[in-house]
Scaffold this motif. Structure first.
Motif, PDB file in Angstrom:
ATOM      1  N   CYS A  17       0.850  -1.196   0.000  1.00 39.78           N
ATOM      2  CA  CYS A  17       0.000   0.000   0.000  1.00 39.78           C
ATOM      3  C   CYS A  17       0.880   1.239   0.000  1.00 39.78           C
ATOM      4  O   CYS A  17       1.999   1.212   0.504  1.00 39.78           O
ATOM      5  CB  CYS A  17      -0.902  -0.016   1.231  1.00 39.78           C
ATOM      6  SG  CYS A  17      -1.962   1.422   1.381  1.00 39.78           S
ATOM      7  N   ALA A  18       0.365   2.331  -0.554  1.00 45.40           N
ATOM      8  CA  ALA A  18       1.149   3.565  -0.639  1.00 45.40           C
ATOM      9  C   ALA A  18       1.055   4.415   0.620  1.00 45.40           C
ATOM     10  O   ALA A  18       1.795   5.379   0.766  1.00 45.40           O
ATOM     11  CB  ALA A  18       0.680   4.383  -1.841  1.00 45.40           C
ATOM     12  N   SER A  19       0.151   4.085   1.532  1.00 42.95           N
ATOM     13  CA  SER A  19      -0.048   4.919   2.716  1.00 42.95           C
ATOM     14  C   SER A  19      -0.414   4.037   3.899  1.00 42.95           C
ATOM     15  O   SER A  19      -1.570   3.646   4.067  1.00 42.95           O
ATOM     16  CB  SER A  19      -1.156   5.945   2.455  1.00 42.95           C
ATOM     17  OG  SER A  19      -1.417   6.706   3.603  1.00 42.95           O
ATOM     18  N   LYS A  20       0.572   3.730   4.721  1.00 49.17           N
ATOM     19  CA  LYS A  20       0.311   2.827   5.847  1.00 49.17           C
ATOM     20  C   LYS A  20       1.334   3.049   6.954  1.00 49.17           C
ATOM     21  O   LYS A  20       2.403   3.628   6.737  1.00 49.17           O
ATOM     22  CB  LYS A  20       0.356   1.368   5.392  1.00 49.17           C
ATOM     23  CG  LYS A  20       1.695   0.940   4.832  1.00 49.17           C
ATOM     24  CD  LYS A  20       1.624  -0.473   4.296  1.00 49.17           C
ATOM     25  CE  LYS A  20       2.932  -0.859   3.621  1.00 49.17           C
ATOM     26  NZ  LYS A  20       4.096  -0.766   4.488  1.00 49.17           N
ATOM     27  N   VAL A  21       1.000   2.580   8.130  1.00 41.74           N
ATOM     28  CA  VAL A  21       1.911   2.608   9.260  1.00 41.74           C
ATOM     29  C   VAL A  21       1.566   1.411  10.150  1.00 41.74           C
ATOM     30  O   VAL A  21       0.412   0.979  10.220  1.00 41.74           O
ATOM     31  CB  VAL A  21       1.806   3.934  10.042  1.00 41.74           C
ATOM     32  CG1 VAL A  21       0.431   4.097  10.696  1.00 41.74           C
ATOM     33  CG2 VAL A  21       2.921   4.061  11.069  1.00 41.74           C
ATOM     34  N   THR A  22       2.587   0.882  10.808  1.00 47.78           N
ATOM     35  CA  THR A  22       2.425  -0.322  11.627  1.00 47.78           C
ATOM     36  C   THR A  22       2.759  -0.010  13.080  1.00 47.78           C
ATOM     37  O   THR A  22       3.707   0.733  13.364  1.00 47.78           O
ATOM     38  CB  THR A  22       3.360  -1.439  11.121  1.00 47.78           C
ATOM     39  OG1 THR A  22       3.016  -1.772   9.779  1.00 47.78           O
ATOM     40  CG2 THR A  22       3.258  -2.681  11.992  1.00 47.78           C
ATOM     41  N   PHE A  23       1.992  -0.589  13.988  1.00 52.73           N
ATOM     42  CA  PHE A  23       2.295  -0.540  15.416  1.00 52.73           C
ATOM     43  C   PHE A  23       2.533  -1.970  15.879  1.00 52.73           C
ATOM     44  O   PHE A  23       1.763  -2.867  15.521  1.00 52.73           O
ATOM     45  CB  PHE A  23       1.144   0.093  16.197  1.00 52.73           C
ATOM     46  CG  PHE A  23       0.868   1.511  15.800  1.00 52.73           C
ATOM     47  CD1 PHE A  23       1.479   2.573  16.457  1.00 52.73           C
ATOM     48  CD2 PHE A  23       0.013   1.795  14.741  1.00 52.73           C
ATOM     49  CE1 PHE A  23       1.235   3.881  16.068  1.00 52.73           C
ATOM     50  CE2 PHE A  23      -0.229   3.100  14.345  1.00 52.73           C
ATOM     51  CZ  PHE A  23       0.379   4.147  15.009  1.00 52.73           C
ATOM     52  N   PHE A  24       3.593  -2.177  16.645  1.00 56.47           N
ATOM     53  CA  PHE A  24       3.822  -3.540  17.112  1.00 56.47           C
ATOM     54  C   PHE A  24       4.159  -3.569  18.598  1.00 56.47           C
ATOM     55  O   PHE A  24       4.709  -2.622  19.154  1.00 56.47           O
ATOM     56  CB  PHE A  24       4.882  -4.263  16.275  1.00 56.47           C
ATOM     57  CG  PHE A  24       6.288  -3.761  16.397  1.00 56.47           C
ATOM     58  CD1 PHE A  24       7.140  -4.253  17.374  1.00 56.47           C
ATOM     59  CD2 PHE A  24       6.782  -2.814  15.512  1.00 56.47           C
ATOM     60  CE1 PHE A  24       8.454  -3.813  17.472  1.00 56.47           C
ATOM     61  CE2 PHE A  24       8.094  -2.372  15.590  1.00 56.47           C
ATOM     62  CZ  PHE A  24       8.929  -2.868  16.584  1.00 56.47           C
TER      63      PHE A  24
END
Length: 246
Positions: free
Chosen positions: A137-144
């Motif tokens: 995807c061109a616009s995403k962020v992950t939290f882990f």
């Protein structure tokens, strides 16, 4: 230019923008311990994502997974993750949602993936331990969230800091040596934000089982939402997304 670095959310967004990752906050040791106990009592898929046509998996007990030398990555489906009260609380955290909205420059965001993974020593290799980008995807962020302690020699995620800002070069991974990489070491219960457009990978060095949950946000359609069959759990995801994506 629009960030106020005196504000916690803006400072963390600034650090994420420049370093590709940032630590957010800590859960209590009791929350981390109870979450590990919860997942150890669930069924696990024998691949790093539960549903993958290229790498089909089977569903077994965690005990069998841990005692089988051929398995190194296992995962729990979205429903199993959201049935954990701690995971659901994190998915409903206003701090996480506000950072995601600010980082993605949109109020129209949603969680499209929740993947809890259990990793251990194995005689088999997994491609996710090779340096790679996540370009679904061109616009995403992950939290882990690390549910267990990790270090450079025991399961810590590694990345090339700031590389999400580079002009893409598919040959870059072949140029990178280990001293250039940042190992995101942490204690059980630590929560991080990560831009996986940065060059990153799992850690082939692991001495004890590592449990981690990745929660991914996007402001637009995502390829892996369909390929990994996350749509099977759209009702569970929508229960949370409808509260915050306004």
């Amino acid at each position: 230019e629009t960030l106020d670095l005196n504000l916690e959310i803006d400072k963390k967004t600034y650090d994420l923008t420049n370093k590709s990752y940032v630590k957010l906050f800590d859960l209590s040791p009791l929350e981390a311990k109870s979450t590990v106990e919860y997942f150890y009592n669930q069924k696990i898929h024998t691949s790093h994502v539960p549903f993958n046509d290229i790498l089909p998996s089977k569903i077994i007990s965690v005990e069998e997974f841990l005692n089988t030398k051929d398995f190194n990555y296992g995962s729990f489906d979205i429903r199993a993750s959201l049935n954990s009260s701690v995971v659901k609380k994190i998915c409903s955290s206003e701090l996480i949602w506000n950072i995601a909205k600010k980082y993605l420059h949109s109020n129209e965001i949603k969680i499209y993936s929740i993947n809890t993974m259990l990793t251990k020593q194995s005689k088999s290799d997994n491609y996710v331990t090779n340096l790679h980008y996540d370009f679904e995807c061109a616009s995403k962020v992950t939290f882990f969230i690390y549910w267990t302690d990790v270090s450079k020699l025991n399961g810590a995620t590694r990345l090339l800091q700031g590389s999400h800002l580079f002009l893409h070069d598919r040959r870059l991974a072949s140029y990178i040596s280990d001293p250039l990489l940042k190992y995101i070491e942490g204690k059980a219960g630590e929560i991080y934000a990560l831009d996986t457009w940065a060059l990153h990978s799992g850690n082939p060095n692991i001495t004890s089982p590592r449990l981690v949950t990745w929660i991914r946000f996007s402001s637009m359609p995502v390829k892996s939402y369909y390929l990994d069959r996350n749509y099977l759990f759209k009702d569970s995801l929508n229960e949370i997304n409808q509260k915050f994506s306004k």
